[in-house]
Scaffold this motif. Structure first.
Motif, short mmCIF file in Angstrom:
data_model
loop_
_atom_site.label_atom_id
_atom_site.label_comp_id
_atom_site.label_asym_id
_atom_site.label_seq_id
_atom_site.Cartn_x
_atom_site.Cartn_y
_atom_site.Cartn_z
N PRO A 43 0.85 -1.33 0.37
CA PRO A 43 0.01 0.52 0.12
C PRO A 43 1.04 1.15 0.30
O PRO A 43 2.29 1.32 0.55
N GLU A 44 0.27 2.38 -0.82
CA GLU A 44 1.36 3.44 -0.87
C GLU A 44 1.54 4.44 1.13
O GLU A 44 2.82 5.46 1.01
N ASN A 45 0.20 3.91 1.95
CA ASN A 45 0.29 4.41 3.37
C ASN A 45 1.45 4.14 3.28
O ASN A 45 2.09 3.03 3.82
N ILE A 46 2.50 5.14 4.56
CA ILE A 46 3.56 4.47 4.62
C ILE A 46 3.16 4.87 6.85
O ILE A 46 3.07 6.08 6.78
N VAL A 47 4.46 3.98 7.26
CA VAL A 47 3.96 4.82 8.96
C VAL A 47 5.72 4.35 9.07
O VAL A 47 6.32 3.58 9.28
N THR A 48 5.70 5.40 10.00
CA THR A 48 7.71 5.45 10.34
C THR A 48 7.66 4.81 11.88
O THR A 48 6.19 5.10 12.64
N ASN A 49 9.10 4.51 12.24
CA ASN A 49 9.28 4.56 13.93
C ASN A 49 8.23 5.41 14.74
O ASN A 49 8.10 5.73 15.33
N ASP A 50 7.99 6.86 14.05
CA ASP A 50 8.77 7.60 14.82
C ASP A 50 6.74 8.19 15.34
O ASP A 50 6.22 8.48 15.85
N ASP A 51 6.05 7.77 13.31
CA ASP A 51 4.96 7.71 14.30
C ASP A 51 4.42 6.57 15.00
O ASP A 51 3.60 7.01 16.17
N LEU A 52 5.12 5.62 15.43
CA LEU A 52 4.93 4.96 15.93
C LEU A 52 4.61 4.96 18.15
O LEU A 52 4.22 5.21 18.60
N ALA A 53 6.14 5.47 18.04
CA ALA A 53 5.92 6.34 18.96
C ALA A 53 5.17 7.49 19.50
O ALA A 53 5.38 7.61 20.57
N LYS A 54 4.68 7.84 18.86
CA LYS A 54 4.03 9.17 19.49
C LYS A 54 2.26 8.55 19.93
O LYS A 54 1.54 9.13 21.15
N LYS A 55 2.16 6.53 19.51
CA LYS A 55 1.44 6.70 19.54
C LYS A 55 1.61 5.20 21.14
O LYS A 55 0.34 5.01 22.12
N ILE A 56 2.89 4.68 21.47
CA ILE A 56 3.08 3.90 22.39
C ILE A 56 4.63 3.95 22.92
O ILE A 56 5.24 5.06 22.47
N ASN A 57 4.90 3.09 23.60
CA ASN A 57 6.30 3.36 24.02
C ASN A 57 7.60 2.39 23.66
O ASN A 57 7.84 1.57 24.25
N THR A 58 7.73 3.18 22.73
CA THR A 58 8.66 2.48 22.14
C THR A 58 9.10 4.37 21.06
O THR A 58 9.07 5.13 21.45
N THR A 59 10.37 3.84 20.93
CA THR A 59 11.31 4.80 20.17
C THR A 59 11.66 4.07 18.69
O THR A 59 11.97 2.97 18.39
#
Length: 344
Positions: free
Chosen positions: A23-39
């Motif tokens: 799919p075209e939609n790209i989710v970065t690690n930084d995007d995930l870090a805004k929602k869960i406890n990760t980096t």
């Protein structure tokens, strides 16, 4: 199950065409870090993923399967009506019934093709579907088989609040056209294995006939995939190298002769470990986990497809594929890349 492809059947089989779709939609690690406890650093270091693709709300399994299949058919230079059989390996279909492969057949206009879906632990599906396709061609029952493997993992499989799973996965799918060849080339061996005693190492506890979805559990995390990551590491680093050795030996070759080893893209560190165990340099593998994440059943064929598309894979190259996943199930396949003129 171990199979050496030889002249006992009517024909030999090879990959005539291959294609993939993300799919075209790209989710970065930084995007995930805004929602869960990760980096970004933790995901990049521990798993190897930097970005992943996520399907839009309008994209279902049949939609992405159709896109990959169109590309595989174009690569094979055949028409949809020349396909005799469509095999779709998946976890999350468009609907529980009828099989999603039926809809893919209609979308493609492959009016002469029979179809069926298979479900084998998701991640091992690439090799399983390719092995089944090979046998249908080898027996003489089919001239061209379209084998598709992948999922929209993001919708009903992944809990996006669970760091132990959501950081790994992305959506994607791959398709191959397996066709007759005129001599002993192409797909030379495969091995399929299962250890059902490890059934709960990777599992979606809620949602089947054992534990149906109810009003009480509809919001439970156990509706989604749950993994014992340590067990998965031990499993993948044990069976991964071994299955490469096995399928190569069954084909009468040595691991040192391999031009490419394509592993399931579960974790970059697992791939490094497995290549080291085989005594092979990282230059003899190709990876896509960095930009697509773990695409489940798509990952092996998607990665092979991109390596072919970029011109890295050459005619005559000796290739081992290795996939492993829930079940616990795993499979390997050895092939030699064919030229266009090898097919009949």
């Amino acid at each position: 199950m171990e199979v050496k492809i030889n002249g006992n059947g009517t024909y030999f089989a090879g990959i005539k065409g291959i294609g993939h779709y993300v799919p075209e939609n790209i989710v970065t690690n930084d995007d995930l870090a805004k929602k869960i406890n990760t980096t970004n650093e933790w995901i990049s270091t521990k798993i190897g993923v930097k970005t992943r693709r996520i399907a839009s709300e309008h994209e279902a399994l049949s939609d992405i399967a159709y896109e990959a299949s169109k590309r595989a058919l174009a690569n094979a230079k055949i028409k949809p009506e020349e396909i005799d059989l469509i095999i779709l390996s998946r976890l999350d279909p468009d609907h529980l019934d009828p099989p999603t492969s039926c809809l893919v057949q209609s979308l493609l206009g492959a009016k002469n093709a029979a179809t069926f879906d298979i479900a084998i632990g998701g991640c091992a599906g690439s090799v399983y579907s390719l092995a089944i396709a090979t046998d249908f061609v080898k027996s003489g029952a089919c001239r061209n088989v379209l084998a598709i493997s992948g999922d929209v993992n993001s919708r009903n499989i992944i809990d996006w609040s669970d760091r132990q799973t959501c950081c790994f996965f992305g959506d994607g799918i791959a398709a191959t056209v397996v066709s007759r060849i005129k001599e002993d080339k192409g797909i030379k061996s495969y091995q399929l294995k299962v250890d059902g005693s490890k059934y709960d190492v990777i599992i979606m506890p809620i949602g089947g006939s054992r534990t149906p979805i109810t009003e009480k559990n509809v919001n439970s995390r156990e509706r989604y995939v749950v993994m014992n990551n340590r067990e998965v590491w031990n499993f993948a680093t044990t069976v991964g190298p071994q299955i490469v050795k096995d399928v190569t030996a069954i084909a009468g070759k040595e691991v040192s002769e391999l031009d490419w080893v394509i592993f399931h893209q579960a974790n970059k560190n697992i791939i490094r470990n497995n290549m080291n165990t085989l005594g092979l340099p990282m230059e003899k593998t190709y990876t896509t986990i960095e930009k697509y994440g773990n695409t489940g059943g798509a990952s092996v064929l998607l990665t092979l497809s991109e390596a072919v598309e970029t011109g890295l894979v050459k005619t005559g190259d000796k290739i081992a594929l290795a996939a492993f996943g829930a079940g616990l199930a795993w499979g390997g396949l050895y092939l030699e890349w064919c030229a266009e003129e090898d097919f009949i």
